[in-house]
Design a protein around this motif. Structure first.
Motif, PDB file in Angstrom:
ATOM      1  N   ARG A  49      -7.167 -15.333  -0.401  1.00  0.00           N
ATOM      2  CA  ARG A  49      -5.809 -15.334   0.129  1.00  0.00           C
ATOM      3  C   ARG A  49      -5.079 -16.447  -0.592  1.00  0.00           C
ATOM      4  O   ARG A  49      -5.595 -17.565  -0.681  1.00  0.00           O
ATOM      5  CB  ARG A  49      -5.839 -15.604   1.635  1.00  0.00           C
ATOM      6  N   GLY A  68      -6.125  -9.723   3.672  1.00  0.00           N
ATOM      7  CA  GLY A  68      -4.946  -9.327   4.426  1.00  0.00           C
ATOM      8  C   GLY A  68      -4.611  -7.890   4.091  1.00  0.00           C
ATOM      9  O   GLY A  68      -5.266  -7.258   3.235  1.00  0.00           O
ATOM     10  N   ALA A  69      -3.572  -7.369   4.761  1.00  0.00           N
ATOM     11  CA  ALA A  69      -3.154  -5.982   4.504  1.00  0.00           C
ATOM     12  C   ALA A  69      -2.177  -5.905   3.343  1.00  0.00           C
ATOM     13  O   ALA A  69      -2.187  -4.955   2.561  1.00  0.00           O
ATOM     14  CB  ALA A  69      -2.510  -5.400   5.759  1.00  0.00           C
ATOM     15  N   GLY A  70      -1.316  -6.916   3.233  1.00  0.00           N
ATOM     16  CA  GLY A  70      -0.319  -6.917   2.169  1.00  0.00           C
ATOM     17  C   GLY A  70      -0.863  -7.627   0.931  1.00  0.00           C
ATOM     18  O   GLY A  70      -1.563  -8.631   1.051  1.00  0.00           O
ATOM     19  N   MET A  99      -5.989  -5.230  12.936  1.00  0.00           N
ATOM     20  CA  MET A  99      -4.561  -5.574  12.864  1.00  0.00           C
ATOM     21  C   MET A  99      -3.700  -4.508  13.529  1.00  0.00           C
ATOM     22  O   MET A  99      -2.625  -4.807  14.062  1.00  0.00           O
ATOM     23  CB  MET A  99      -4.132  -5.773  11.409  1.00  0.00           C
ATOM     24  N   ARG A 231       7.495  -7.926   6.060  1.00  0.00           N
ATOM     25  CA  ARG A 231       7.724  -9.001   5.104  1.00  0.00           C
ATOM     26  C   ARG A 231       9.192  -9.430   5.131  1.00  0.00           C
ATOM     27  O   ARG A 231      10.089  -8.591   5.178  1.00  0.00           O
ATOM     28  CB  ARG A 231       7.373  -8.542   3.678  1.00  0.00           C
ATOM     29  N   HIS A 279       4.810 -15.568  11.580  1.00  0.00           N
ATOM     30  CA  HIS A 279       3.964 -14.688  10.763  1.00  0.00           C
ATOM     31  C   HIS A 279       2.579 -14.545  11.414  1.00  0.00           C
ATOM     32  O   HIS A 279       1.554 -14.855  10.806  1.00  0.00           O
ATOM     33  CB  HIS A 279       3.840 -15.204   9.324  1.00  0.00           C
ATOM     34  N   ALA A 282       0.039  -9.844  13.274  1.00  0.00           N
ATOM     35  CA  ALA A 282      -1.340  -9.324  13.200  1.00  0.00           C
ATOM     36  C   ALA A 282      -2.116 -10.232  12.264  1.00  0.00           C
ATOM     37  O   ALA A 282      -1.918 -10.208  11.047  1.00  0.00           O
ATOM     38  CB  ALA A 282      -1.346  -7.890  12.682  1.00  0.00           C
TER      39      ALA A 282
HETATM   40  C1  OXD Z   1      -1.180  -9.458   5.966  1.00  0.00           C
HETATM   41  C2  OXD Z   1      -0.479 -10.546   6.614  1.00  0.00           C
HETATM   42  O1  OXD Z   1      -2.328  -9.191   6.333  1.00  0.00           O
HETATM   43  O2  OXD Z   1       0.747 -10.644   6.514  1.00  0.00           O
HETATM   44  O3  OXD Z   1      -0.594  -8.827   5.084  1.00  0.00           O
HETATM   45  O4  OXD Z   1      -1.134 -11.366   7.289  1.00  0.00           O
END
Ligand code: OXD
Ligand code: NDP
Length: 316
Positions: A49, A68-70, A99, A231, A279, A282
């Motif tokens: 990350r 993470g997801a993004g 999430m 975002r 932020h 999730a």
């Molecule tokens: C993600 C976050 O997982 O924003 O993308 O935490």
């Protein structure tokens, strides 16, 4: 003797020891180490990350795993350093891993709060005012979700129980039971017209940057609500503030911002119709994330294709 696979790990704030022992327990054949500046020893996989560029520079990994997801930050780094970061390394992101439920909780809390006018009751309570308020007709309280991916679909599913009309907007066509699906730029304004609540669950890509601007907000009915779970880069914050001040938006709940942490002097902090979270809509749940990443590495080692592969061209 069989060579042990090597994994490097980096996260700016998470508990490294928890991850190092957790991944090692799941992958007993692997050697996992915390990456530190100056470490350019070989590695097969990286779990990251917000990594410093030096960590990944010049590496041809078998897999790069985002915690993470993004993956917007990683792809942005790649665009900024094309000479140092290989675009050939397969990149994987987390799909759900706990999430989706967190997003459902946040979205349902906002939608029900706005529908039942709890903020108005809170203001009335401060004024010791006893006044039942009328509710909008349920079948006119349309909720639109931007993005119909892993998290958007899950949020839509969780909203089905309340009987509100549901819509989604995605890049490619979708068929989702009980959801009026729109897709593509040309359909955006039709999607927005009539949405009393818009929930953002899009990835950050060049196409979605500044999507939520004055033009977008004008296309909503007067007094609509906006929830950003995705975002901050999607939002032109000056336009959002203007829409809140004019009443075009009745309220916004914002988990993500152009600049994070949100600067202390930002007008959004004090706005009476804005809810702010840091932020945290999730968060990454380590145990579930480690299960998914370890399983993906095992699949790659067997020559299989795990889920969560990012299409670098598409940007998500
Ligand atoms: C993600 C976050 O997982 O924003 O993308 O935490
Ligand atoms: P997915 O990749 O599964 O879904 C993305 C969706 O967005 C897809 O339906 C996709 O369309 C749609 N989309 C992408 N680009 C466009 C476009 N230009 N126009 C219209 N639709 C578009 O992502 P997830 O659901 O897993 O996650 C969504 C985002 O949530 C993440 O990228 C991340 O930024 C954010 N997030 C935020 C967190 C927080 O704590 N605040 C935590 C976790 C995630 P199609 O289906 O047609 O490809």
């Amino acid at each position: 003797m069989r060579k042990r696979m090597k994994i490097i790990w980096y996260h700016p704030s998470m508990d490294a020891q928890c991850w190092l022992t957790g991944v090692a327990r799941r992958l007993p054949d692997a050697e996992i180490r915390l990456w530190q500046p100056g470490d350019d020893a070989c590695a097969d996989y990286a779990i990251v990350r917000s990594p410093p560029v030096e960590m990944l520079a010049g590496r041809s990994l078998k897999g790069l795993f985002a915690m993470g997801a993004g993956v917007d930050e990683l792809l942005q780094q790649q665009r900024q350093h094309p000479d140092r970061l290989s675009d050939q390394v397969p990149l994987y992101r987390l799909e759900d891993t706990g999430m989706a439920q967190q997003m459902q909780e946040y979205a349902n809390w906002c939608v029900l709060g706005w529908y039942r006018r709890f903020a108005d009751y809170q203001r009335q309570q401060q004024a010791r005012c006893w006044q039942p308020l009328p509710l909008p007709a349920r079948d006119t309280f349309t909720i639109g979700v931007l993005g119909a991916g892993v998290l958007g679909r899950s949020v839509l599913e969780s909203l089905q129980q309340w009987g509100f009309p549901l819509r989604c907007w995605s890049r490619t066509p979708k068929t989702l039971p009980g959801v009026h699906a729109f897709h593509g730029d040309a359909a955006l304004h039709d999607f927005l017209a009539g949405c009393q609540v818009v929930i953002d669950l899009l990835p950050a890509t060049p196409e979605t940057t500044d999507l939520i601007n004055a033009d977008f907000l004008r296309a909503l009915p007067h007094g609509a609500h906006f929830l950003n779970l995705a975002r901050g880069a999607h939002v032109v914050e000056a336009d959002l503030l203007a829409a809140l001040n004019s009443g075009q938006l009745a309220a916004a709940a914002l988990d993500v911002f152009q600049q994070e942490p949100l600067p202390a002097d930002d007008a959004l902090w004090q706005h009476p119709h804005v809810t702010i979270t840091p932020h945290s809509a999730a968060i990454t749940l380590p145990e579930q994330a480690m299960d998914a990443i370890a399983s993906a590495i095992q699949q790659l080692e067997k020559g299989q294709q795990p889920p969560g592969r990012v299409d670098r061209q598409r940007g998500y």
